[in-house]
Design an enzyme around this catalytic site. Structure first.
Site, short mmCIF file in Angstrom:
data_model
loop_
_atom_site.label_atom_id
_atom_site.label_comp_id
_atom_site.label_asym_id
_atom_site.label_seq_id
_atom_site.Cartn_x
_atom_site.Cartn_y
_atom_site.Cartn_z
CG MET A 21 -1.88 -1.22 1.18
SD MET A 21 -3.21 -0.81 2.11
CE MET A 21 -2.80 -0.53 3.72
CG LEU A 24 7.22 1.23 -0.77
CD1 LEU A 24 7.97 1.00 -1.99
CD2 LEU A 24 6.08 0.08 -0.38
CD GLU A 26 15.69 -0.02 6.23
OE1 GLU A 26 14.41 0.48 6.78
OE2 GLU A 26 16.49 0.63 6.54
CG HIS A 28 6.65 -2.25 2.25
ND1 HIS A 28 6.79 -0.81 2.99
CD2 HIS A 28 5.66 -2.86 2.30
CE1 HIS A 28 5.68 -0.87 3.43
NE2 HIS A 28 4.71 -2.01 3.04
N GLY A 138 4.77 -10.36 3.86
CA GLY A 138 5.29 -10.39 5.18
C GLY A 138 4.48 -11.14 6.30
CG ASP A 141 0.51 -7.28 7.71
OD1 ASP A 141 -0.34 -6.66 8.25
OD2 ASP A 141 1.73 -6.81 6.98
CB SER A 176 4.33 -0.32 10.68
OG SER A 176 2.97 -0.17 10.26
P1 AMP Z 1 1.44 -2.99 3.46
O1 AMP Z 1 1.95 -1.77 2.59
O2 AMP Z 1 1.42 -2.70 4.85
O3 AMP Z 1 0.14 -3.46 2.91
O4 AMP Z 1 2.32 -4.18 3.48
C1 AMP Z 1 2.86 -4.82 2.24
C2 AMP Z 1 3.59 -6.06 2.58
O5 AMP Z 1 4.60 -5.91 3.30
C3 AMP Z 1 2.72 -6.74 3.16
O6 AMP Z 1 2.87 -8.36 2.73
C4 AMP Z 1 3.40 -6.88 4.58
O7 AMP Z 1 3.11 -8.10 5.40
C5 AMP Z 1 4.58 -6.46 4.23
N1 AMP Z 1 5.24 -5.94 5.68
C6 AMP Z 1 4.81 -4.70 6.32
N2 AMP Z 1 5.62 -4.48 7.14
C7 AMP Z 1 6.93 -5.60 7.14
C8 AMP Z 1 7.89 -5.50 8.05
N3 AMP Z 1 8.12 -4.88 9.04
N4 AMP Z 1 8.80 -6.77 7.85
C9 AMP Z 1 8.40 -7.45 6.66
N5 AMP Z 1 7.38 -7.30 5.75
C10 AMP Z 1 6.58 -6.33 6.23
#
Ligand code: AMP
Length: 284
Positions: A21, A24, A26, A28, A138, A141, A176
């Protein structure tokens, strides 16, 4: 109709996708690394998916910085970035949704009705539009990861899933996009989350098997004098996400906590056969 992946597929090129989403960090970018050596095109998508936000949640104010995201993706060796509009993803008349029934009910599903329906629907849509052969998610989640695995199995999707461990700040707070909401004092309070998770892991390893006691301990450590509000602290079976009374060989401790107005989630694998990160089997 948008069919981004068709041309690649026709040329026999394998595409790997990291759905995000945006805003970004590290965490991601570490998912992009999982694709290295597996596919011909390393792709990321940036789409703040309205379908997975409930009324009163932070869809409108979700942090966005496309220029910075593109720079980060470029420096991480991303070959292609897909930034669809809401209309691209959900054209007028769109009416097909994916509901992964049981796994969507506990944990975040209980508190965010419709959230995982939105997640599963957008992920399937991203899979079909990009025709990806690999996709990386990741474990931060955790519930989302097991739901996507189930959907991929149930619908016989031809996508191999890769799951990356949670990247953390030096004090342990899971990286996050939503951490950007935290004020300096809130940021200090947020560091209690990983501390409490590690406490539970050690306590379980030291022989505390009753999930009730572990949950209470975690809640106390996080709430302190009321500086944070627990949404849930649950200890569940890593595969079914059903609540456990005893930790057994391994269990996932997952939590959602409000620090001020910011909702943070995190998890850890506990129990004698647990490792510090929950392991989701890669085979679908
Ligand atoms: P999001 O942009 O929050 O929807 O996350 C996109 C992807 O990045 C999802 O698969 C998340 O699980 C992963 N992700 C988010 N935060 C982290 C993190 N701290 N470490 C590893 N992967 C992450």
């Amino acid at each position: 109709m948008l069919d981004l992946g068709l041309a690649f597929q026709q040329q026999g090129l394998k595409l790997g996708l990291v759905p995000t989403m945006g805003y970004l960090h590290e965490g991601h970018l570490s998912l992009l690394k999982l694709l290295e050596g597996k596919c011909d095109i390393k792709a990321a998508s940036i789409f703040v998916n309205p379908l997975q936000f409930g009324p009163g949640e932070d869809f409108e104010r979700y942090p966005r910085d496309e220029a910075q995201d593109l720079k980060l993706l470029d420096s991480a060796g991303c070959d292609l970035v897909f930034i669809p509009s809401v209309k691209d993803m959900y054209p007028i008349g769109f009416q097909t949704y994916v509901q992964v029934e049981k796994l969507s009910q506990p944990l975040c599903g209980r508190l965010r009705p419709g959230h995982f329906r939105g997640v599963a629907t957008v992920v399937l849509r991203l899979f079909t539009v990009t025709r990806c052969r690999y996709a990386a998610f990741g474990l931060k989640d955790y519930q989302q990861a097991v739901i996507i695995r189930q959907m991929t199995r149930d619908l016989f999707l031809n996508v191999e899933l890769l799951f990356g461990k949670t990247l953390r700040e030096p004090d342990g707070l899971a990286k996050s996009s939503r951490n950007a909401y935290l004020s300096v004092p809130e940021r200090h309070i947020a560091a209690r989350l990983p501390f409490a998770l590690e406490w539970a892991r050690s306590a379980a390893l030291a022989g505390e098997d009753k999930t009730h006691n572990l949950r209470l301990g975690v809640e106390k450590l996080i709430v302190g004098n009321g500086e944070a509000t627990i949404q849930y602290v649950d200890i569940v079976d890593p595969y079914t996400l059903e609540p456990l009374e005893a930790v057994g060989p391994k269990a996932v401790l997952a939590l959602a906590v409000f620090v001020g107005k910011t909702r943070l989630i995190d998890n850890i694998m506990i129990g004698p056969q647990g490792e510090s990160e929950p392991v989701v089997e890669m085979k679908v």
